[in-house]
Scaffold this motif. Structure first.
Motif, PDB file in Angstrom:
ATOM      1  N   LEU A  19       0.835  -1.192   0.000  1.00  0.00           N
ATOM      2  CA  LEU A  19       0.000   0.000   0.000  1.00  0.00           C
ATOM      3  C   LEU A  19       0.875   1.249   0.000  1.00  0.00           C
ATOM      4  N   THR A  20       0.463   2.238  -0.779  1.00  0.00           N
ATOM      5  CA  THR A  20       1.187   3.502  -0.765  1.00  0.00           C
ATOM      6  C   THR A  20       0.789   4.291   0.483  1.00  0.00           C
ATOM      7  N   PRO A  21       1.632   5.218   0.906  1.00  0.00           N
ATOM      8  CA  PRO A  21       1.269   6.033   2.075  1.00  0.00           C
ATOM      9  C   PRO A  21      -0.062   6.764   1.899  1.00  0.00           C
ATOM     10  N   ALA A  22      -0.361   7.199   0.679  1.00  0.00           N
ATOM     11  CA  ALA A  22      -1.637   7.890   0.448  1.00  0.00           C
ATOM     12  C   ALA A  22      -2.815   6.960   0.713  1.00  0.00           C
ATOM     13  N   ARG A  23      -2.713   5.716   0.297  1.00  0.00           N
ATOM     14  CA  ARG A  23      -3.803   4.765   0.534  1.00  0.00           C
ATOM     15  C   ARG A  23      -3.945   4.450   2.018  1.00  0.00           C
ATOM     16  N   ILE A  24      -2.828   4.396   2.716  1.00  0.00           N
ATOM     17  CA  ILE A  24      -2.876   4.148   4.154  1.00  0.00           C
ATOM     18  C   ILE A  24      -3.555   5.326   4.858  1.00  0.00           C
ATOM     19  N   LEU A  25      -3.271   6.544   4.418  1.00  0.00           N
ATOM     20  CA  LEU A  25      -3.931   7.716   5.002  1.00  0.00           C
ATOM     21  C   LEU A  25      -5.435   7.656   4.774  1.00  0.00           C
ATOM     22  N   VAL A  26      -5.843   7.252   3.577  1.00  0.00           N
ATOM     23  CA  VAL A  26      -7.274   7.129   3.284  1.00  0.00           C
ATOM     24  C   VAL A  26      -7.904   6.047   4.153  1.00  0.00           C
ATOM     25  N   ILE A  27      -7.195   4.945   4.341  1.00  0.00           N
ATOM     26  CA  ILE A  27      -7.694   3.869   5.211  1.00  0.00           C
ATOM     27  C   ILE A  27      -7.877   4.382   6.637  1.00  0.00           C
ATOM     28  N   PHE A  28      -6.928   5.176   7.126  1.00  0.00           N
ATOM     29  CA  PHE A  28      -7.036   5.716   8.486  1.00  0.00           C
ATOM     30  C   PHE A  28      -8.238   6.648   8.625  1.00  0.00           C
ATOM     31  N   VAL A  29      -8.420   7.553   7.676  1.00  0.00           N
ATOM     32  CA  VAL A  29      -9.560   8.476   7.761  1.00  0.00           C
ATOM     33  C   VAL A  29     -10.869   7.698   7.673  1.00  0.00           C
ATOM     34  N   GLY A  41     -19.853   4.844  17.188  1.00  0.00           N
ATOM     35  CA  GLY A  41     -19.609   5.282  18.552  1.00  0.00           C
ATOM     36  C   GLY A  41     -18.446   4.593  19.237  1.00  0.00           C
ATOM     37  N   ILE A  42     -17.684   3.817  18.492  1.00  0.00           N
ATOM     38  CA  ILE A  42     -16.545   3.094  19.070  1.00  0.00           C
ATOM     39  C   ILE A  42     -15.357   4.030  19.287  1.00  0.00           C
ATOM     40  N   TYR A  43     -15.155   4.953  18.347  1.00  0.00           N
ATOM     41  CA  TYR A  43     -13.983   5.828  18.439  1.00  0.00           C
ATOM     42  C   TYR A  43     -14.070   6.779  19.635  1.00  0.00           C
ATOM     43  N   ASP A  44     -15.274   7.132  20.050  1.00  0.00           N
ATOM     44  CA  ASP A  44     -15.433   8.006  21.219  1.00  0.00           C
ATOM     45  C   ASP A  44     -14.880   7.352  22.478  1.00  0.00           C
ATOM     46  N   LYS A  45     -15.012   6.042  22.582  1.00  0.00           N
ATOM     47  CA  LYS A  45     -14.451   5.329  23.736  1.00  0.00           C
ATOM     48  C   LYS A  45     -12.927   5.383  23.708  1.00  0.00           C
ATOM     49  N   LEU A  46     -12.346   5.309  22.496  1.00  0.00           N
ATOM     50  CA  LEU A  46     -10.899   5.425  22.354  1.00  0.00           C
ATOM     51  C   LEU A  46     -10.437   6.835  22.708  1.00  0.00           C
ATOM     52  N   VAL A  47     -11.222   7.838  22.354  1.00  0.00           N
ATOM     53  CA  VAL A  47     -10.901   9.225  22.712  1.00  0.00           C
ATOM     54  C   VAL A  47     -10.963   9.415  24.221  1.00  0.00           C
ATOM     55  N   ASP A  48     -11.921   8.761  24.887  1.00  0.00           N
ATOM     56  CA  ASP A  48     -12.005   8.850  26.343  1.00  0.00           C
ATOM     57  C   ASP A  48     -10.755   8.283  27.006  1.00  0.00           C
ATOM     58  N   ILE A  49     -10.177   7.252  26.417  1.00  0.00           N
ATOM     59  CA  ILE A  49      -8.971   6.638  26.970  1.00  0.00           C
ATOM     60  C   ILE A  49      -7.731   7.436  26.607  1.00  0.00           C
ATOM     61  N   GLY A  50      -7.589   7.770  25.302  1.00  0.00           N
ATOM     62  CA  GLY A  50      -6.344   8.341  24.812  1.00  0.00           C
ATOM     63  C   GLY A  50      -6.307   9.846  24.651  1.00  0.00           C
ATOM     64  N   GLY A  51      -7.435  10.523  24.754  1.00  0.00           N
ATOM     65  CA  GLY A  51      -7.446  11.976  24.626  1.00  0.00           C
ATOM     66  C   GLY A  51      -6.853  12.439  23.307  1.00  0.00           C
ATOM     67  N   ALA A  52      -5.870  13.329  23.384  1.00  0.00           N
ATOM     68  CA  ALA A  52      -5.246  13.885  22.185  1.00  0.00           C
ATOM     69  C   ALA A  52      -4.502  12.825  21.382  1.00  0.00           C
ATOM     70  N   GLY A  53      -4.113  11.744  22.004  1.00  0.00           N
ATOM     71  CA  GLY A  53      -3.467  10.656  21.277  1.00  0.00           C
ATOM     72  C   GLY A  53      -4.402   9.996  20.284  1.00  0.00           C
ATOM     73  N   ALA A  54      -5.703  10.157  20.489  1.00  0.00           N
ATOM     74  CA  ALA A  54      -6.691   9.604  19.566  1.00  0.00           C
ATOM     75  C   ALA A  54      -7.304  10.665  18.665  1.00  0.00           C
ATOM     76  N   THR A  55      -7.343  11.918  19.102  1.00  0.00           N
ATOM     77  CA  THR A  55      -7.998  12.945  18.295  1.00  0.00           C
ATOM     78  C   THR A  55      -7.078  13.593  17.274  1.00  0.00           C
ATOM     79  N   ILE A  56      -5.777  13.595  17.497  1.00  0.00           N
ATOM     80  CA  ILE A  56      -4.849  14.268  16.595  1.00  0.00           C
ATOM     81  C   ILE A  56      -4.549  13.452  15.330  1.00  0.00           C
ATOM     82  N   PRO A  57      -4.318  12.143  15.392  1.00  0.00           N
ATOM     83  CA  PRO A  57      -4.017  11.403  14.158  1.00  0.00           C
ATOM     84  C   PRO A  57      -5.210  11.371  13.196  1.00  0.00           C
ATOM     85  N   LEU A  58      -4.984  10.869  12.000  1.00  0.00           N
ATOM     86  CA  LEU A  58      -5.999  10.867  10.951  1.00  0.00           C
ATOM     87  C   LEU A  58      -7.302  10.156  11.293  1.00  0.00           C
TER      88      LEU A  58
END
Length: 118
Positions: free
Chosen positions: A26-36, A46-63
């Motif tokens: 996979l190219t980096p561009a495709r990996i970025l699209v996969i992350f978004v 509603g799963i990602y909100d639980k990750l944000v509760d645990i990781g805070g900015a570690g979960a909200t800053i990446p793609l």
């Protein structure tokens, strides 16, 4: 402890990206699209909100966090405006991040005079 959990969650997201780069074609561009896209999907359920509760900015800053913001904005706008909100809500929800990326990218281009690779 907040900083440690943010570091661990953000680090795990980065490790997943590095593993995908090292073990797949996979190219980096495709990996970025996969992350978004994964952030949108996890945010819609509603799963990602639980990750944000645990990781805070570690979960909200990446793609994936950007994808989560897109999903939250679209869901909120659909509830308020109907179907049209599906198209406008994501942009409204992420406008500050997009504006900051464009502004600081332009500022860095002025300061450091970027050149194309030869």
């Amino acid at each position: 402890m907040t900083y440690v959990s943010a570091f661990i969650v953000g680090g795990i997201i980065c490790v997943i990206g590095q593993i995908l780069m090292d073990t797949t074609k996979l190219t980096p561009a495709r990996i970025l699209v996969i992350f978004v896209t994964s952030g949108v999907i996890l945010g819609a359920f509603g799963i990602y909100d639980k990750l944000v509760d645990i990781g805070g900015a570690g979960a909200t800053i990446p793609l994936p966090g950007f994808g989560n913001s897109l999903a939250k904005g679209a869901i909120k706008a659909v509830k308020e405006q109907g179907l049209l909100g599906a198209f406008t809500g994501g942009i409204t929800g992420t406008a500050a991040g997009i504006t900051a990326a464009i502004f600081f990218g332009y500022l860095m281009a002025l300061i450091f005079n970027p050149k194309t690779k030869s």
